[in-house]
Enzyme design. Structure first.
Site, PDB file in Angstrom:
ATOM      1  N   LYS A 125     -10.108  12.787  10.092  1.00  0.00           N
ATOM      2  CA  LYS A 125     -11.113  11.926  10.712  1.00  0.00           C
ATOM      3  C   LYS A 125     -11.966  11.328   9.610  1.00  0.00           C
ATOM      4  CE  LYS A 125     -12.267  10.954  14.982  1.00  0.00           C
ATOM      5  NZ  LYS A 125     -11.436  11.010  16.210  1.00  0.00           N
ATOM      6  N   ASP A 165     -12.130   4.738  16.323  1.00  0.00           N
ATOM      7  CA  ASP A 165     -12.876   5.729  17.108  1.00  0.00           C
ATOM      8  C   ASP A 165     -14.144   4.969  17.520  1.00  0.00           C
ATOM      9  OD1 ASP A 165     -12.857   8.815  17.760  1.00  0.00           O
ATOM     10  OD2 ASP A 165     -14.894   8.411  17.129  1.00  0.00           O
ATOM     11  N   GLY A 236     -19.934   5.931  29.605  1.00  0.00           N
ATOM     12  CA  GLY A 236     -19.411   5.023  28.591  1.00  0.00           C
ATOM     13  C   GLY A 236     -18.900   3.743  29.224  1.00  0.00           C
ATOM     14  N   ASN A 239     -13.462   1.030  25.238  1.00  0.00           N
ATOM     15  CA  ASN A 239     -12.010   1.068  25.459  1.00  0.00           C
ATOM     16  C   ASN A 239     -11.559   2.230  26.314  1.00  0.00           C
ATOM     17  OD1 ASN A 239     -10.726  -1.023  24.299  1.00  0.00           O
ATOM     18  ND2 ASN A 239     -10.290   0.006  22.361  1.00  0.00           N
ATOM     19  N   ALA A 241     -13.328   4.227  28.439  1.00  0.00           N
ATOM     20  CA  ALA A 241     -13.785   4.120  29.821  1.00  0.00           C
ATOM     21  C   ALA A 241     -12.969   3.049  30.553  1.00  0.00           C
ATOM     22  CB  ALA A 241     -15.268   3.769  29.849  1.00  0.00           C
ATOM     23  N   TRP A 242     -12.739   1.953  29.870  1.00  0.00           N
ATOM     24  CA  TRP A 242     -12.008   0.812  30.442  1.00  0.00           C
ATOM     25  C   TRP A 242     -10.599   1.233  30.910  1.00  0.00           C
ATOM     26  CZ3 TRP A 242      -7.909  -1.780  27.636  1.00  0.00           C
ATOM     27  CH2 TRP A 242      -7.538  -3.023  28.137  1.00  0.00           C
TER      28      TRP A 242
HETATM   29  O1  2IT Z   1     -10.119  10.940  18.871  1.00  0.00           O
HETATM   30  C1  2IT Z   1      -9.014  10.398  18.788  1.00  0.00           C
HETATM   31  O2  2IT Z   1      -7.979  10.960  19.143  1.00  0.00           O
HETATM   32  C2  2IT Z   1      -8.963   9.040  18.260  1.00  0.00           C
HETATM   33  N1  2IT Z   1      -9.994   8.485  17.933  1.00  0.00           N
HETATM   34  C3  2IT Z   1      -7.646   8.335  18.084  1.00  0.00           C
HETATM   35  C4  2IT Z   1      -7.046   8.677  16.774  1.00  0.00           C
HETATM   36  C5  2IT Z   1      -5.792   7.919  16.436  1.00  0.00           C
HETATM   37  O3  2IT Z   1      -5.311   8.159  15.307  1.00  0.00           O
HETATM   38  O4  2IT Z   1      -5.285   7.128  17.213  1.00  0.00           O
END
Ligand code: 2IT
Length: 445
Positions: A125, A165, A236, A239, A241-242
């Protein structure tokens, strides 16, 4: 033998000022401690010490010029948490006050979530303490260029593949990838969530929400219940929530509420038309971060500065932030007879909220299972890119459905309690953990 409290006390000493990371580790370890203590191989291999320490933490300076010509400095990060089962994979978050502790919690969670998808992806991350709210397009472009100018040194299609994210959507991924191409002069699949015209996968933007509803649908079927006619509230309006709102509506549920930092909206007619879905996304991508305009436009009710969890509904989905639903909120939902709670944000619920749902016998889906559809389709994007092909949306959707079904079944296998109640938290944690731990044992230290 491990003692949970002793282990956590030591972890706290080594990771001071990182409460979310400690919370995430405690949540996983509470589920897996018995599995570890009864397996001499895990004990001998000191799996818990090794799995709670990130492989690598990278921190860098991001300098960029705003529209007034002023130079700004932010802090960028990439936490490469664990690559035992595949290249580091996980999103980038741009949020004010983002800390390394938050990214460590997210990287740790991601490791087990990615394991659950059955695809070969490790956990990582990253992000920056950059606030996209109120920034112009040009400012975002300049920030992304500068961010990638540092990040490119540490990532690669078989090394580490970031995605979006919070605060990082299609636009930001485009700008980041543009800079990668300028520096590296290649088209390697080093980011996912790319635009359709330059290697992105169909269904990726809506995948997290769609996957969450597929998982929810399995939970309801298991309880001989269905989404048809259920009232739904969602926190939220991005994306995630959508996608959740669209798929829930498609399967017959009535989504009556969404929320933002300014309060929540109740639309008793249902957030059920393309115009409404699109407007929700438009609001989010406008970088203003408010939902009130939805209520004004569609004559819905607006409750300023309140949390949506006080409003009665059959199913509640957390689609915004970590710890957005606490013990008090859980009490309100339970008093209002909520039937299911699904965590779509990462660690959206506090430990006491999860505990309250458990005690009330309310099926609760944890984030690492419920929201795994997003990273799963990222994995499918990597597969398509490496073969230089593009699958139809039917193909991607079918694979996403299969993956979510597998995750659900893993939860049933590992999470079924003596009285038949399914503890999805335990199920997801054990299933995700075992694969990573087994790979670490096989690879040696
Ligand atoms: O929390 C998650 O799983 C994401 N933000 C997506 C991470 C990704 O590599 O698609």
């Amino acid at each position: 033998m491990y003692n949970l409290e002793e282990f956590i006390t030591n972890l706290e000493k080594r990771n001071q000022g990182e409460p979310e990371f400690i919370q995430a580790v405690r949540e996983v370890l509470s589920s897996v401690i018995d599995v570890v203590n009864s397996n001499p191989v895990y004990l001998e291999n000191r799996i818990l010490e090794r799995i709670t320490e990130p492989d690598r933490v990278i921190e860098f300076k991001v300098e960029w010029e705003d529209d007034n010509g002023k130079v700004n400095v932010n802090r960028g990060y990439r936490v490469q948490f664990n690559n035992a089962i595949g290249p580091y994979k996980g999103g980038l978050r741009f949020a004010p006050n983002l800390t390394l502790g938050t990214l460590k919690f997210l990287g740790f969670e991601q490791t087990f979530k990615n394991s659950l998808t059955t695809l070969p992806m490790g956990g990582g991350k990253g992000g920056a303490d950059f606030n996209p709210t109120g920034k112009s397009d040009k400012e975002i472009l300049r920030f992304c260029r500068s961010f990638m100018t540092e990040l490119y040194k540490y990532i690669g299609p078989d090394t580490d593949v970031p995605a979006g994210d919070l605060g990082v959507g299609g636009k930001e991924i485009g700008y980041l990838y543009g800079q990668w191409k300028k520096i590296k002069t290649n088209n390697e699949s080093v980011l996912t969530g790319k635009g359709r015209t330059f290697g992105g996968s169909l269904i990726r933007p809506e995948a997290t929400g769609f996957g969450a509803i597929y998982f929810t649908d399995s939970v309801l079927s298991y309880n001989k219940d269905s989404l048809d006619g259920k009232t739904v509230i969602v926190s939220g309006f991005g994306n995630v929530a959508w996608g959740t709102v669209i798929k829930a509506t498609e399967l017959g549920a009535k989504v009556i509420g969404i929320s933002g930092p300014d309060g929540y909206v109740i639309d008793k007619n249902g957030i059920s038309t393309k115009e409404k879905f699109d407007y929700m996304l438009e609001l989010r991508s406008s970088n203003k971060n408010v939902v009130k305009p939805y209520a004004d436009k569609f004559k819905a009710e607006f409750y300023p500065n309140r949390k949506i969890w006080e409003y009665p509904a059959d199913i509640a989905f957390t689609c915004a932030l970590q710890n957005e639903l606490n013990g008090e909120d859980a009490k309100k939902l339970i008093a209002n007879k909520v039937k299911y709670v699904m965590e779509v944000s990462n660690m959206g619920c506090t430990a006491d909220a999860v505990d309250a749902f458990y005690k009330a016998n309310i099926p609760f889906g944890p984030g690492k299972a419920v929201n795994a559809g997003g990273v799963a389709v990222s994995g499918l994007e990597m597969s398509q890119n490496s073969q230089h092909i593009s699958w139809s949306s039917e193909e991607v959707n079918k694979q996403l459905q299969n993956i979510m079904k597998n995750i659900f079944e893993s939860c049933i296998i590992e999470g079924k309690e003596k009285n038949g109640f399914i503890n999805y938290v335990k199920g997801a944690n054990i299933a995700g953990f075992k694969k990573v731990a087994d790979a670490m044992v096989a690879l040696g230290y």
